[in-house]
Design a protein around this motif. Structure first.
Motif, PDB file in Angstrom:
ATOM      1  N   TYR A  39       1.309  -1.066   0.041  1.00 32.03           N
ATOM      2  CA  TYR A  39      -0.179   0.015   0.016  1.00 32.03           C
ATOM      3  C   TYR A  39       0.715   1.308  -0.011  1.00 32.03           C
ATOM      4  N   GLU A  40       1.629   0.808   1.018  1.00 28.03           N
ATOM      5  CA  GLU A  40       3.180   2.323   0.568  1.00 28.03           C
ATOM      6  C   GLU A  40       3.726   2.418  -0.638  1.00 28.03           C
ATOM      7  N   ARG A  41       3.861   1.683  -1.056  1.00 25.88           N
ATOM      8  CA  ARG A  41       4.413   1.594  -2.447  1.00 25.88           C
ATOM      9  C   ARG A  41       3.739   2.331  -3.466  1.00 25.88           C
ATOM     10  N   GLU A  42       2.375   2.072  -3.787  1.00 19.98           N
ATOM     11  CA  GLU A  42       1.754   2.316  -5.007  1.00 19.98           C
ATOM     12  C   GLU A  42       1.363   3.581  -4.412  1.00 19.98           C
ATOM     13  N   HIS A  43       1.274   3.564  -3.226  1.00 23.98           N
ATOM     14  CA  HIS A  43       0.333   5.544  -2.447  1.00 23.98           C
ATOM     15  C   HIS A  43       1.772   6.355  -2.926  1.00 23.98           C
ATOM     16  N   ARG A  44       2.934   5.934  -3.339  1.00 22.06           N
ATOM     17  CA  ARG A  44       4.115   6.817  -3.461  1.00 22.06           C
ATOM     18  C   ARG A  44       3.765   6.975  -4.714  1.00 22.06           C
ATOM     19  N   ARG A  45       3.481   5.743  -5.328  1.00 18.44           N
ATOM     20  CA  ARG A  45       3.239   6.520  -6.728  1.00 18.44           C
ATOM     21  C   ARG A  45       1.984   7.206  -7.172  1.00 18.44           C
ATOM     22  N   GLY A  46       0.985   7.603  -6.772  1.00 22.86           N
ATOM     23  CA  GLY A  46      -0.109   7.536  -6.959  1.00 22.86           C
ATOM     24  C   GLY A  46      -0.750   7.391  -7.225  1.00 22.86           C
ATOM     25  N   ASN A  47      -1.120   5.909  -7.322  1.00 21.85           N
ATOM     26  CA  ASN A  47      -1.757   4.731  -7.365  1.00 21.85           C
ATOM     27  C   ASN A  47      -3.349   4.363  -6.785  1.00 21.85           C
ATOM     28  N   ILE A  48      -3.062   5.090  -5.366  1.00 22.37           N
ATOM     29  CA  ILE A  48      -4.006   4.879  -3.752  1.00 22.37           C
ATOM     30  C   ILE A  48      -3.566   6.703  -3.005  1.00 22.37           C
ATOM     31  N   ASP A  49      -5.109   6.406  -2.565  1.00 23.28           N
ATOM     32  CA  ASP A  49      -4.716   7.439  -2.083  1.00 23.28           C
ATOM     33  C   ASP A  49      -5.590   7.254  -0.711  1.00 23.28           C
ATOM     34  N   TYR A  50      -5.738   7.646   0.822  1.00 26.85           N
ATOM     35  CA  TYR A  50      -5.865   7.135   2.005  1.00 26.85           C
ATOM     36  C   TYR A  50      -6.196   8.644   2.752  1.00 26.85           C
ATOM     37  N   GLY A  51      -7.095   8.621   3.780  1.00 25.22           N
ATOM     38  CA  GLY A  51      -7.926   9.329   4.624  1.00 25.22           C
ATOM     39  C   GLY A  51      -6.529   9.097   6.314  1.00 25.22           C
ATOM     40  N   CYS A  52      -7.221   8.599   6.484  1.00 25.75           N
ATOM     41  CA  CYS A  52      -6.675   8.839   8.350  1.00 25.75           C
ATOM     42  C   CYS A  52      -5.960   7.446   8.249  1.00 25.75           C
ATOM     43  N   LEU A  54      -3.941   4.287   6.099  1.00 25.29           N
ATOM     44  CA  LEU A  54      -3.559   3.549   4.885  1.00 25.29           C
ATOM     45  C   LEU A  54      -4.050   2.080   4.610  1.00 25.29           C
ATOM     46  N   ARG A  55      -4.904   1.946   5.923  1.00 22.70           N
ATOM     47  CA  ARG A  55      -5.324   0.398   6.008  1.00 22.70           C
ATOM     48  C   ARG A  55      -7.019   0.318   5.126  1.00 22.70           C
ATOM     49  N   LEU A  56      -7.463   2.033   4.655  1.00 21.91           N
ATOM     50  CA  LEU A  56      -8.684   1.670   4.215  1.00 21.91           C
ATOM     51  C   LEU A  56      -8.423   3.365   2.826  1.00 21.91           C
ATOM     52  N   PRO A  57      -7.640   2.551   2.091  1.00 22.04           N
ATOM     53  CA  PRO A  57      -7.689   3.176   0.513  1.00 22.04           C
ATOM     54  C   PRO A  57      -8.242   3.411  -0.493  1.00 22.04           C
ATOM     55  N   TRP A  58      -8.037   4.197  -1.149  1.00 20.17           N
ATOM     56  CA  TRP A  58      -9.059   4.466  -2.246  1.00 20.17           C
ATOM     57  C   TRP A  58      -8.028   4.491  -3.690  1.00 20.17           C
ATOM     58  N   ILE A  59      -8.554   3.758  -4.181  1.00 15.06           N
ATOM     59  CA  ILE A  59      -7.868   3.952  -5.930  1.00 15.06           C
ATOM     60  C   ILE A  59      -8.262   5.258  -6.516  1.00 15.06           C
ATOM     61  N   THR A  60      -7.053   5.968  -7.184  1.00 16.95           N
ATOM     62  CA  THR A  60      -7.088   6.903  -7.729  1.00 16.95           C
ATOM     63  C   THR A  60      -7.683   6.773  -9.116  1.00 16.95           C
TER      64      THR A  60
END
Length: 110
Positions: A39-52, A54-60
């Motif tokens: 999840y952290e890898r995908e967040h750094r790539r901009g493929n996912i984002d999250y609010g409070c 990281l266990r509850l992300p959504w796809i960008t």
């Protein structure tokens, strides 16, 4: 097991298929720390984002486009709801801020 075992395709497919329950789905197969690293890898790539959390992300939109390019038979990005809105733009009916006086006496100047 290592982070590379949970590929971008696996992560994005789980988010598209299971939504906010993707964490539960992925941790049935992979250790939680490996899923978190993916999840952290995908967040750094901009493929996912999250609010409070990281266990509850959504796809960008970028993640949907990446997934659609890499996978055959994936529907258009327009069919997916991202679960968030761009809060930078106010609704059309709230473009100007109008204030109401707190005290009705303020209107009369008394």
């Amino acid at each position: 097991m290592k982070r590379s075992d949970v590929t971008t395709a696996i992560t994005l497919t789980a988010l598209i298929t299971h939504g906010l329950r993707a964490w539960e789905h992925l941790t049935e197969t992979y250790p939680a720390k490996v899923v978190l690293a993916a999840y952290e890898r995908e967040h750094r790539r901009g493929n996912i984002d999250y609010g409070c959390t990281l266990r509850l992300p959504w796809i960008t939109p970028k993640g949907i486009a990446h997934h659609a390019r890499g996978e055959a038979g994936i529907p258009d990005a327009d069919q997916y709801t991202l679960g968030h809105t761009n809060r930078a733009e106010p609704p059309a009916d709230q473009t100007e801020h109008q204030t109401e006086p707190l005290n009705p006496a303020d209107e009369t100047g008394a």
